[in-house]
Design a protein around this motif. Structure first.
Motif, PDB file in Angstrom:
ATOM      1  N   SER A  12       0.834  -1.211   0.000  1.00 43.85           N
ATOM      2  CA  SER A  12       0.000   0.000   0.000  1.00 43.85           C
ATOM      3  C   SER A  12       0.868   1.260   0.000  1.00 43.85           C
ATOM      4  CB  SER A  12      -0.945   0.001   1.204  1.00 43.85           C
ATOM      5  OG  SER A  12      -0.217  -0.055   2.400  1.00 43.85           O
ATOM      6  N   TYR A  13       2.184   1.109   0.204  1.00 45.42           N
ATOM      7  CA  TYR A  13       3.099   2.254   0.143  1.00 45.42           C
ATOM      8  C   TYR A  13       3.430   2.680  -1.286  1.00 45.42           C
ATOM      9  CZ  TYR A  13       4.313   1.991   5.150  1.00 45.42           C
ATOM     10  OH  TYR A  13       4.285   2.023   6.516  1.00 45.42           O
ATOM     11  N   THR A 288      -6.267  -0.412   8.279  1.00 42.95           N
ATOM     12  CA  THR A 288      -5.829   0.746   7.488  1.00 42.95           C
ATOM     13  C   THR A 288      -5.606   0.316   6.039  1.00 42.95           C
ATOM     14  OG1 THR A 288      -4.681   1.548   9.441  1.00 42.95           O
ATOM     15  CG2 THR A 288      -4.123   2.610   7.362  1.00 42.95           C
ATOM     16  N   GLU A 289      -4.963  -0.834   5.885  1.00 42.47           N
ATOM     17  CA  GLU A 289      -4.673  -1.324   4.537  1.00 42.47           C
ATOM     18  C   GLU A 289      -5.961  -1.579   3.752  1.00 42.47           C
ATOM     19  OE1 GLU A 289      -3.325  -5.410   3.427  1.00 42.47           O
ATOM     20  OE2 GLU A 289      -1.398  -4.409   3.179  1.00 42.47           O
ATOM     21  N   ALA A 290      -6.955  -2.176   4.425  1.00 46.59           N
ATOM     22  CA  ALA A 290      -8.220  -2.459   3.741  1.00 46.59           C
ATOM     23  C   ALA A 290      -8.868  -1.150   3.269  1.00 46.59           C
ATOM     24  CB  ALA A 290      -9.156  -3.218   4.671  1.00 46.59           C
ATOM     25  N   ARG A 291      -8.834  -0.129   4.146  1.00 51.33           N
ATOM     26  CA  ARG A 291      -9.408   1.167   3.753  1.00 51.33           C
ATOM     27  C   ARG A 291      -8.639   1.767   2.582  1.00 51.33           C
ATOM     28  NH1 ARG A 291      -9.789   2.047   9.382  1.00 51.33           N
ATOM     29  NH2 ARG A 291      -7.889   3.288   9.367  1.00 51.33           N
ATOM     30  N   LEU A 292      -7.315   1.656   2.638  1.00 53.16           N
ATOM     31  CA  LEU A 292      -6.490   2.219   1.558  1.00 53.16           C
ATOM     32  C   LEU A 292      -6.816   1.555   0.226  1.00 53.16           C
ATOM     33  CD1 LEU A 292      -3.027   2.629   3.302  1.00 53.16           C
ATOM     34  CD2 LEU A 292      -4.332   4.432   2.162  1.00 53.16           C
ATOM     35  N   PHE A 293      -6.944   0.235   0.237  1.00 54.01           N
ATOM     36  CA  PHE A 293      -7.209  -0.433  -1.042  1.00 54.01           C
ATOM     37  C   PHE A 293      -8.606  -0.114  -1.569  1.00 54.01           C
ATOM     38  CE2 PHE A 293      -3.184  -2.426  -0.317  1.00 54.01           C
ATOM     39  CZ  PHE A 293      -2.682  -2.587  -1.606  1.00 54.01           C
ATOM     40  N   GLU A 294      -9.557   0.138  -0.662  1.00 53.47           N
ATOM     41  CA  GLU A 294     -10.876   0.604  -1.127  1.00 53.47           C
ATOM     42  C   GLU A 294     -10.716   1.938  -1.864  1.00 53.47           C
ATOM     43  OE1 GLU A 294     -13.854  -0.762  -1.542  1.00 53.47           O
ATOM     44  OE2 GLU A 294     -12.703  -2.530  -0.879  1.00 53.47           O
ATOM     45  N   ASN A 300     -11.171   7.301 -10.162  1.00 57.28           N
ATOM     46  CA  ASN A 300     -10.931   8.751 -10.269  1.00 57.28           C
ATOM     47  C   ASN A 300      -9.812   9.235  -9.349  1.00 57.28           C
ATOM     48  OD1 ASN A 300     -12.976   9.327 -12.192  1.00 57.28           O
ATOM     49  ND2 ASN A 300     -14.456   8.888 -10.563  1.00 57.28           N
ATOM     50  N   LEU A 301      -9.336   8.338  -8.490  1.00 57.91           N
ATOM     51  CA  LEU A 301      -8.268   8.760  -7.563  1.00 57.91           C
ATOM     52  C   LEU A 301      -6.921   8.687  -8.284  1.00 57.91           C
ATOM     53  CD1 LEU A 301      -7.824   9.552  -4.481  1.00 57.91           C
ATOM     54  CD2 LEU A 301      -7.037   7.213  -4.190  1.00 57.91           C
ATOM     55  N   ASN A 302      -6.240   9.830  -8.365  1.00 53.11           N
ATOM     56  CA  ASN A 302      -4.936   9.815  -9.046  1.00 53.11           C
ATOM     57  C   ASN A 302      -3.866  10.555  -8.247  1.00 53.11           C
ATOM     58  OD1 ASN A 302      -5.664  12.438  -9.424  1.00 53.11           O
ATOM     59  ND2 ASN A 302      -6.010  12.270 -11.633  1.00 53.11           N
ATOM     60  N   TYR A 303      -4.044  10.586  -6.923  1.00 50.89           N
ATOM     61  CA  TYR A 303      -3.015  11.170  -6.055  1.00 50.89           C
ATOM     62  C   TYR A 303      -2.989  10.366  -4.756  1.00 50.89           C
ATOM     63  CZ  TYR A 303      -7.211  13.173  -4.054  1.00 50.89           C
ATOM     64  OH  TYR A 303      -8.448  13.298  -3.495  1.00 50.89           O
ATOM     65  N   LYS A 304      -1.891  10.487  -4.020  1.00 45.67           N
ATOM     66  CA  LYS A 304      -1.729   9.745  -2.764  1.00 45.67           C
ATOM     67  C   LYS A 304      -2.750  10.217  -1.737  1.00 45.67           C
ATOM     68  CE  LYS A 304       1.484  10.834   0.359  1.00 45.67           C
ATOM     69  NZ  LYS A 304       2.836  11.162   0.845  1.00 45.67           N
ATOM     70  N   PRO A 305      -3.616   9.344  -1.226  1.00 41.96           N
ATOM     71  CA  PRO A 305      -4.627   9.804  -0.260  1.00 41.96           C
ATOM     72  C   PRO A 305      -4.027  10.094   1.113  1.00 41.96           C
ATOM     73  CG  PRO A 305      -4.838   7.444  -0.593  1.00 41.96           C
ATOM     74  CD  PRO A 305      -3.738   7.911  -1.513  1.00 41.96           C
TER      75      PRO A 305
END
Ligand code: NAD
Ligand code: G6P
Ligand code: MN
Ligand code: MN
Length: 437
Positions: A12-13, A288-294, A300-305
């Protein structure tokens, strides 16, 4: 034009790394970026790899991004190989944490029994990667982010004989930022010198007038009246304050991970509480990882959240990408890296791997001389280095006696029956990842 290969691409990094490369596009003429993973991480790599492609497209860059499960295909003619893999994924980390904790020992991924077992699982894999590199990209740099980064780097250089290996950690960034904040200075106006081992280093700080500010920082960070106004920004370490008198006696600034040693009992007590609440770091990070992968799934996401800052490795990209850019451009930039001691720390073997401030050149890191450590630090670091060497020996030979010795030397593990019990339980739990034992 350069080719970068990232092993453990499904991490996820990865957006952190991509952002760092994009920011440094002027310094890095990238042609190809390859993400490599294994079957178990294929789905994660697909999601985060597509996210990486969107980030690169949004930055209007023509870098080719490849996702593959074939490491050899990826390594062909690589210039830089970065690693961010976790053998056994977070389930293995969970075992590293809960098995020691259930036996009253610290459960942590780079310290105590868990750190030793992460090394046991990881070292055979890094040596395998090096075998492929020798054949497919004999001139490439190996940039290791995989923990325990100090021991993995030492194994790569001394066992794998891959001299062009550099180990990285984000912890120094946290301490640099903290010092800047406390002294109300910018990084460029302070001079930092770090020395020690990965997750076991100390540092000193000077200002532009040449005055050493270390003692002032010790007071402003650790004296009871100032305490807790700032921290070093490490999400994964519970911030119990160090004893001011002890740090003052040391005369140099400790790193966040020293808490496990200087404050062994309260840190263990806190870890046990988390364990009893089912909130060990692995359990928290899984969520945290599960949320990140969602989030990464959103086309439409094209930047680091922002959410990624909840992981302990924030600023990893600054370390990895600065290092690659500095080697590529022979910049001489000062960075904190794991590299050969070469006499920088007088108290440790000449050829061992240490984490020190070094000037980064096209031929690699040239460490700044630190000199001798105060005796209070020297005793601990010599023990820790001997422990690391014994861990590496056990990892490559599978020798049970060496493994038990590593446990015995480790200051977080009392010698005797508990050490044997935890060692045996971890060997059994991680059997699938420990072909040598
Ligand atoms: P993770 O659990 O997401 O694993 C990353 C990827 O590695 C996964 O997709 C997994 O499938 C893959 N992988 C496992 N074995 C592999 C192999 N043999 N070959 C290729 N890929 C493989 O891990 P994470 O939380 O993203 O962390 C990655 C690594 O980075 C860990 O070792 C962690 O300790 C380390 N880390 C280091 C620092 C530092 O300061 N140096 C900071 C944060 C994380
Ligand atoms: C720190 C360390 C890393 C460690 C990470 C853990 O900052 O430098 O070496 O792996 O944080 O973060 P996590 O979010 O996985 O607990
Ligand atoms: Mn680290
Ligand atoms: Mn011990």
């Amino acid at each position: 034009k350069i080719k970068i290969v990232t092993i453990g691409g499904g991490s996820s990094y990865t957006p952190e790394l991509i952002e760092g490369l994009i920011v440094r596009q002027a310094q890095l003429p990238i042609a190809e970026l390859w993400l490599v993973d294994i079957d178990a991480g294929a789905e994660k790599m697909e999601i985060v790899g597509n996210m990486a492609k969107r980030m690169i497209a949004a930055a209007k860059l023509d870098w080719q991004v490849h996702l593959t499960l074939d490491r050899r295909e990826a390594l062909k003619d690589a210039d830089y190989v970065t690693t961010q893999f976790r053998v056994g994924l977070l389930d293995a980390r969970l075992k590293d944490e809960v098995i020691p904790l259930a036996n009253g020992l610290l459960g942590q991924e780079t310290n105590g029994p868990g750190g030793i077992f992460k090394a046991f699982r990881t070292i055979p894999v890094i040596l395998d990667i090096i075998k492929d590199m020798r054949e497919l990209c004999p001139n490439a740099w190996l940039v290791d982010f995989t923990n325990p980064a100090g021991m993995v780097t030492e194994a790569a250089i001394k066992q794998g004989k891959w001299e062009k290996t550099v180990g990285l950690c984000n912890v120094p960034f946290g301490h640099i930022n903290q010092a800047c904040e406390v002294l109300a200075k910018e990084e460029k106006d302070l001079f930092f010198k770090f020395a020690g081992l990965n997750h076991f280093h100390w540092h000193r700080v000077w200002d532009q007038q040449g005055n050493e500010r270390t003692a002032e920082l010790i007071e402003k960070i650790y004296a009871p009246e100032h305490r807790a106004k700032t921290d070093e920004g490490l999400k994964n370490i519970h911030q119990i304050p160090f004893h001011y008198e002890q740090v003052k006696h040391l005369g140099v600034l400790p790193c966040g991970y020293h808490r496990y040693y200087y404050l062994q009992e309260p840190m263990l007590a806190h870890a046990v509480e988390e364990f009893e609440r089912y909130e060990t770091r692995a359990e928290v990070v899984k969520k945290t990882e599960a949320r990140l992968f969602e989030l990464y799934k959103d086309v439409n996401l094209n930047y680091k959240p922002e959410e990624l800052s909840q992981r302990g490795g924030a600023h990893y990209s600054d370390a990895a990408c600065d290092l690659i850019a500095s080697i590529h451009n022979n910049s001489g930039k000062l960075m904190v890296v794991s590299t050969r001691n070469n006499g920088a720390i007088a108290d440790l073997p000449f050829d061992c791997i240490v984490e020190v401030t070094a000037s980064i050149t096209a031929h690699g890191p040239e460490p700044l001389r630190w000199g001798a450590l105060p005796s209070a630090a020297r005793g601990m670091i010599q023990l820790m280095k001997a422990m690391e060497e014994t861990v590496i020996e056990a990892a490559v030979t599978g020798d049970y006696g060496a493994a038990l010795h590593a446990f015995t030397i480790n200051p977080l593990i009392p010698a005797g029956d508990t050490a044997i019990k935890v060692l045996d339980e971890l060997l059994y739990a991680h059997k699938a990842w420990l072909p040598k034992f």
